[in-house]
Enzyme design. Structure first.
Site, short mmCIF file in Angstrom:
data_model
loop_
_atom_site.label_atom_id
_atom_site.label_comp_id
_atom_site.label_asym_id
_atom_site.label_seq_id
_atom_site.Cartn_x
_atom_site.Cartn_y
_atom_site.Cartn_z
N TYR A 1 91.45 86.86 79.43
CA TYR A 1 90.66 87.62 80.41
C TYR A 1 90.01 88.81 79.73
O TYR A 1 90.64 89.48 78.90
CB TYR A 1 91.55 88.13 81.56
CG TYR A 1 91.24 87.43 82.86
CD1 TYR A 1 89.95 87.51 83.39
CD2 TYR A 1 92.18 86.68 83.53
CE1 TYR A 1 89.63 86.86 84.57
CE2 TYR A 1 91.87 86.01 84.71
CZ TYR A 1 90.58 86.11 85.22
OH TYR A 1 90.27 85.46 86.38
N GLU B 1 87.39 91.03 81.58
CA GLU B 1 86.41 91.69 82.48
C GLU B 1 86.02 93.04 81.91
O GLU B 1 86.84 93.74 81.32
CB GLU B 1 87.01 91.86 83.87
CG GLU B 1 87.01 90.56 84.65
CD GLU B 1 87.67 90.70 86.01
OE1 GLU B 1 87.66 91.80 86.58
OE2 GLU B 1 88.20 89.69 86.49
N ASP C 1 62.29 84.45 84.38
CA ASP C 1 63.36 83.47 84.22
C ASP C 1 62.85 82.41 83.24
O ASP C 1 62.03 81.56 83.59
CB ASP C 1 63.67 82.85 85.59
CG ASP C 1 64.75 81.77 85.51
OD1 ASP C 1 65.08 81.33 84.39
OD2 ASP C 1 65.23 81.36 86.58
N THR D 1 69.09 80.31 80.76
CA THR D 1 70.28 79.53 80.48
C THR D 1 70.33 79.39 78.96
O THR D 1 69.36 79.71 78.27
CB THR D 1 70.21 78.12 81.11
OG1 THR D 1 68.96 77.54 80.74
CG2 THR D 1 70.35 78.17 82.60
N LYS E 1 69.57 74.56 77.74
CA LYS E 1 68.42 73.67 77.93
C LYS E 1 67.68 73.55 76.60
O LYS E 1 68.26 73.10 75.62
CB LYS E 1 67.56 74.19 79.07
CG LYS E 1 68.27 74.21 80.42
CD LYS E 1 67.35 74.57 81.55
CE LYS E 1 68.01 74.43 82.90
NZ LYS E 1 68.58 75.66 83.42
N ARG F 1 76.72 75.46 77.79
CA ARG F 1 76.28 75.76 79.17
C ARG F 1 76.56 77.24 79.43
O ARG F 1 77.68 77.71 79.23
CB ARG F 1 77.08 74.95 80.18
CG ARG F 1 76.99 73.47 80.01
CD ARG F 1 77.42 72.78 81.27
NE ARG F 1 76.38 72.88 82.26
CZ ARG F 1 75.27 72.15 82.24
NH1 ARG F 1 75.06 71.26 81.32
NH2 ARG F 1 74.35 72.32 83.17
N1 DSN Z 1 69.40 72.47 87.16
C1 DSN Z 1 68.35 73.18 86.47
C2 DSN Z 1 67.18 72.32 86.24
O1 DSN Z 1 67.38 71.13 86.16
O2 DSN Z 1 66.07 72.79 86.13
C3 DSN Z 1 67.98 74.40 87.16
O3 DSN Z 1 68.88 74.77 88.13
#
Ligand code: DSN
Length: 481
Positions: free
Chosen positions: A67, A69, A244, A273, A276, A282
């Site tokens: 942990y 935090e 974003d 994120t 991607k 993730r």
């Molecule tokens: N799940 C992501 C996407 O596929 O774009 C965004 O939330």
């Protein structure tokens, strides 16, 4: 990876799966099956990728048990010295990679990153000035009436973002999402004829609505955005610009998006994120200017649960990978491959939203084939092509059935696919769609879900894919047989 290292890694994974199987064999089995499925299909989900074995291995450690935090050097738990090392390193790599003044690497996902961003902007723009005016150090010093009035003010702010059907994300003010409930929200769309963003329309909306937060960025818009122009719009109306970049952060890291297309020098706050196009574990990150850093730093425990230290460690490894010159080559290939895919579709008469792409994704309108997105997605999956259905602008089929299929190139580019392979991918997808018919409901009426795929088509397409997949293996050398 050298042959020796591949052998060692294979052996390590095999033994790890045996350890897991001794406790719950079905999980070991599912893990093997997932690798086989990922290896044996054309993964075209625009938001997915294949992280390196170094990134995957980093996640499987005892950092998961700790942990932590709080923030580096300021934790609510003892014994966080090694987590501090990990978090500092991940943040340093992120700052260097993106040229950001400040990086926060704790968010567990993109939605978490956006929540941290929203609350940091509210804290900086609304809470702090209110506290200062009242001469209070923090909210605990406020009287009941002052606290209620601050709560009302925090809940009375405005956010302007891109609409879901134009390619925005559900966290950009979509009503069913918490972002649409936290804020008075309005959304901007795209031009009904070209499908492109019209900055004059965004500016006019912003002038009229006067948002506290202007959100730029997308999940399904196949074009680049001029963030310098978005910042001008934000400045004119006194808004904070939040970008974003969850989908395209790999293209930013890989220097495909530079200048006005790089959000980092233009936005006050940038979220992403990490799994991607950036090809990490993730998770999420928030980048910010020094001005917003102190409020972003409050993300945990204000919004987030305890940081996933094992994932922060994997973020550090992934960012270190993305700082290598090879990542720039990869990112450019992702964009080039999207062009090849789009051209392949257009030559075969397919309809693309915005008539093409200049990022990592293509949005195919499947209504011309007499199909919904759901039918197309299912038929493609039968043929070993993994995609996701997606709304197109002005979609009459709603967000569940949709009229589109979104396709991205990051994952297959990681496997080594290039122009010729993506030409073939376009051919295979069009073959499936041309040979699929909408089905009927049990009562015999038109169905938006059922479909009939022509006999033998799935096998023919799978055979053609298998050749390409074998030529570009996933995790070559990793033998779990
Ligand atoms: N799940 C992501 C996407 O596929 O774009 C965004 O939330």
């Amino acid at each position: 990876m050298s042959d020796d290292l591949s052998r060692l890694t294979s052996s390590a994974y095999s033994q790890a799966l045996e350890v897991i199987a001794a406790v719950e064999p079905r999980i070991a089995e599912a893990t093997r099956a997932e690798l086989a499925d990922q290896r044996g299909s054309l993964k075209l989900i625009a938001s997915e990728n294949y992280a390196s074995l170094a990134v995957l291995l980093t996640m499987g450690t005892w950092f998961s048990d700790k942990y932590a935090e709080g923030t580096v050097g300021h934790r609510f738990y003892a014994g966080c010295q090694n987590v501090d090392t990990v978090e500092s390193l991940a943040a340093e790599h992120a700052r260097e990679l993106f040229g950001a003044e400040y990086a926060y690497v704790q968010p567990h996902s993109g939605i978490d990153a956006n929540l941290v961003a929203f609350w940091s902007i509210l804290a900086h723009r609304v809470e702090s000035p209110a506290l200062e005016k009242l001469g209070a150090k923090n909210v605990n010093d406020l009287s009941g009436a002052d606290w209620e009035s601050l709560r009302a003010e925090l809940g009375n702010q405005r956010l302007l973002g891109m609409s879901l059907d134009a390619g925005g994300h559900l966290t950009h003010g979509f009503r069913p999402n918490i972002s649409g409930k936290m804020f008075h929200q309005q959304q901007y769309g795209t031009d009904p004829v070209t499908g492109l963003l019209d900055y004059d329309v965004v500016a006019a909306k912003a002038r009229e609505f006067k948002p506290l937060i202007l959100v730029a960025g997308y999940s399904a818009y196949p074009r680049r955005v001029n963030f310098a122009t978005m910042r001008e719009i934000a400045d004119e109306v006194g808004a904070t610009l939040l970008v974003d970049m969850a989908h395209f952060s790999g293209l930013v890291a890989g220097k495909v998006f530079t200048g006005d297309e790089d959000p980092v020098p233009h936005a006050h706050v940038v979220t992403s994120t990490t799994h991607k196009s950036l090809r990490g574990p993730r998770g999420g990150i928030v980048l910010a200017t020094e001005e917003y850093a102190p409020s972003v730093d409050r993300g945990c425990p204000m919004v987030l649960g305890g940081p996933l230290s094992h994932v922060m460690a994997a973020k550090a490894v992934a960012f270190a990978e993305a700082r290598q010159p090879a990542f720039q080559t990869y990112a450019q290939q992702v964009a080039d491959n999207a062009q090849s895919l789009a051209e392949g579709f257009k030559r075969r008469g397919a309809t693309l939203v915005t008539d093409g792409t200049d990022n990592h994704l293509v949005l195919l309108d499947v209504s011309g084939y007499g199909l919904t997105g759901r039918q197309a997605e299912s038929a493609l999956l039968d043929a070993g092509i993994v995609t996701n259905r997606n709304s197109v602008p002005g979609d009459t089929n709603g967000a569940w059935y949709t009229s589109g299929v979104r396709l991205g190139t990051p994952a297959l580019t990681t496997r080594g696919f290039g122009h010729d392979e993506f030409e073939t991918v376009a051919e295979l997808i069009v073959t499936v769609l041309q040979n699929t018919e909408a089905g009927t409901t049990k009562a015999g009426g038109p169905s938006k879900a059922s479909y009939v795929l022509g006999e033998g088509v799935a096998d023919k397409v799978k055979d053609a894919s298998a050749e390409m997949l074998e030529k570009h293996p996933l995790y070559p050398g990793l033998d779990l047989a």
